[in-house]
Design a protein around this motif. Structure first.
Motif, short mmCIF file in Angstrom:
data_model
loop_
_atom_site.label_atom_id
_atom_site.label_comp_id
_atom_site.label_asym_id
_atom_site.label_seq_id
_atom_site.Cartn_x
_atom_site.Cartn_y
_atom_site.Cartn_z
N ASP A 1 0.83 -1.22 0.00
CA ASP A 1 0.00 0.00 0.00
C ASP A 1 0.86 1.26 0.00
O ASP A 1 0.56 2.24 -0.69
N LYS B 1 1.12 4.05 -2.95
CA LYS B 1 0.84 5.47 -2.65
C LYS B 1 2.01 6.36 -3.08
O LYS B 1 1.82 7.43 -3.67
N TYR C 1 -3.92 -1.12 -8.08
CA TYR C 1 -4.35 0.15 -7.49
C TYR C 1 -4.73 1.15 -8.57
O TYR C 1 -3.95 1.38 -9.51
N SER D 1 -6.69 0.33 -3.77
CA SER D 1 -6.61 -1.07 -4.16
C SER D 1 -7.96 -1.58 -4.67
O SER D 1 -9.02 -1.22 -4.14
#
Lengths: 109, 109, 109
Positions: free
Chosen positions: B71, B75, C102, C107
């Motif tokens: 994640d 990002k 993503y 996601s």
């Protein structure tokens, strides 16, 4: 297939090792040399704001053949790259599922 | 490795974000910046019979590091692409098996 | 996404089949045509020491949609390639995990 994608070597270097490498791979895999495709990835590699030479990296995409064959294929590729005077190389294997691979529309699985 | 392939950005755009992005990724993954390779895929993209700009898409190929790290990496990449003034980007992760990845002929698994 | 990478066809050949192919794929997958990206891989292919024409090979990278849809997509692609007068083509499917994909940092999984 097997599909071999080469990165971080020049077209000339790939040409230079292609014949001997593919003969050795065909012997290891017990198949014809013309099953192997060698692709020379020439996309720019970028580090710290500029184009740099790509790190030597070779990817083999194929059906899973087990660790013994895989080790021998990795060794054959590595030996051929090092013999060009290149000091380091990484070799990665990825796998196609047989039921997700189609030859002229017919699934292999 | 990690191997990051960028599509739909120009070489200049990838150069522009490369230094800051790789520093951030190295911090997230707790490794050196020179582990990361950034490749700029410049193959033509085709739609409705002609060459068109490619959709911004970035693929990260690496060993699985779990959802929390993934994640954060997604990002960091997304933030850097959007900061270039690009409105949308997709980021996909693919995984190498450690026993199918060889450094100088030695398996990582 | 789906992301379709074409190898062994010229840019002109991919342009020629692109509109009809993508319309058919959108109908099969029940989505908009602009979800599909067609990339024309132009890297050199090497065999026996020299650059040779690449073998026609198409890779589809997407979320798994099951065998019925996959068979239809493989058939649509194969039919379009053969209709160009190309005698043989291989089509391979690879899969993204939804939690590893993503869109703008969010996601899909």
């Amino acid at each position: 297939m097997p599909r071999i994608t080469v990165r971080g070597l020049s077209v000339d270097q790939v040409c230079q090792m292609s014949e001997s490498l593919v003969e050795q791979l065909a012997a290891i895999c017990d198949c014809e040399t013309d099953n192997f495709t060698l692709e020379c990835n020439t996309h720019p590699s970028i580090f710290a704001g500029k184009i740099v030479p790509a790190y030597p990296f070779i990817e083999v995409a194929w059906f899973e053949r087990g660790p013994a064959i895989r080790d021998q294929v990795a060794k054959a590729i590595t030996d051929h790259v090092l013999a060009l005077g290149i000091p380091e190389v990484e070799v990665a294997f990825t796998f196609y599922a047989e039921n997700g691979y189609y030859i002229n529309g017919i699934s292999c699985g």
